[in-house]
Write an enzyme that holds these catalytic residues in place. Structure first.
Site, PDB file in Angstrom:
ATOM      1  N   HIS A 103       8.994 -21.719 -42.457  1.00 55.53           N
ATOM      2  CA  HIS A 103       8.835 -23.173 -42.382  1.00 55.53           C
ATOM      3  C   HIS A 103       7.617 -23.499 -43.244  1.00 55.53           C
ATOM      4  CE1 HIS A 103      10.610 -22.261 -38.398  1.00 55.53           C
ATOM      5  NE2 HIS A 103      11.203 -23.437 -38.515  1.00 55.53           N
ATOM      6  N   ASP A 106       4.390 -22.952 -41.589  1.00 54.82           N
ATOM      7  CA  ASP A 106       4.070 -21.550 -41.286  1.00 54.82           C
ATOM      8  C   ASP A 106       3.132 -20.990 -42.341  1.00 54.82           C
ATOM      9  OD1 ASP A 106       6.068 -21.730 -39.350  1.00 54.82           O
ATOM     10  OD2 ASP A 106       7.505 -20.542 -40.499  1.00 54.82           O
TER      11      ASP A 106
END
Length: 191
Positions: A103, A106
């Site tokens: 993501h 992340d």
């Protein structure tokens, strides 16, 4: 690239067959073994999920974090992101996987503003691109995290607030751009 986060793990983790007593060996998965007209590696494109493997802290709703990650020790969010990327690529190499997935939040921290968040992601993408080039590890897919920020409490693409919806759309567009920049083989619309 220096290997410092997993010093006891030899690289890459080998295939040794089902009789192996080595806890860090593949027993059934041999990426070079042909199954039909493709190798197992071509059939099964394993990817390390960045969030689950490198970012999770082991906390549940009733307790404190249980994973103290060495790469999360800096108080500077961007230094933490860079250290996590370094640990990630060391881990990918030692595991012997060819792919990872993430993501946007992340790999790069959310900033004080949307523009700062984009700048953070752009900076980390350039570092990740170099690491990919240096190691041959590829991005299988990228996606946008449209669930962690409080702005998305009532949804992102389903939000009744036009500002929130527009922010979500812009974040997805930026995550698609980052995925494309890294040569991602797919983009996942999720979250």
């Amino acid at each position: 690239m220096a290997h410092k986060y997993f010093p006891t793990v030899k690289q890459p983790i080998p295939y040794e067959g089902r009789e192996s007593k080595n806890p860090l060996a593949f027993k059934y998965y041999n990426k070079d073994q042909k199954v039909g007209n493709k190798t197992m590696g071509e059939h099964l494109r394993f990817a390390v999920a960045y969030w689950h493997t490198l970012m999770g802290n082991g906390q549940d709703m009733f307790g404190a974090p249980t994973f103290m990650r060495e790469w999360h020790s800096s108080s500077d969010p961007m230094k933490r992101a860079e250290a996590t990327l370094e640990a990630a690529f060391e881990f990918f190499q030692k595991l012997g996987v060819e792919y990872y997935c993430f993501h946007d939040r992340d790999i790069a921290p959310e900033g004080e503003t949307f523009a700062e968040s984009c700048k953070n992601l752009d900076r980390i993408v350039q570092i990740a691109k170099k690491m990919q080039n240096d190691t041959g590890i590829k991005l299988l897919w990228g996606t946008a995290n449209l669930f962690s920020s409080p702005i998305y409490a009532q949804g992102a693409a389903t939000s009744p607030n036009a500002h929130v919806f527009a922010t979500a759309a812009a974040q997805v567009k930026h995550a698609i751009d980052a995925t494309k920049e890294l040569g991602g083989e797919n983009y996942v619309f999720w979250g």
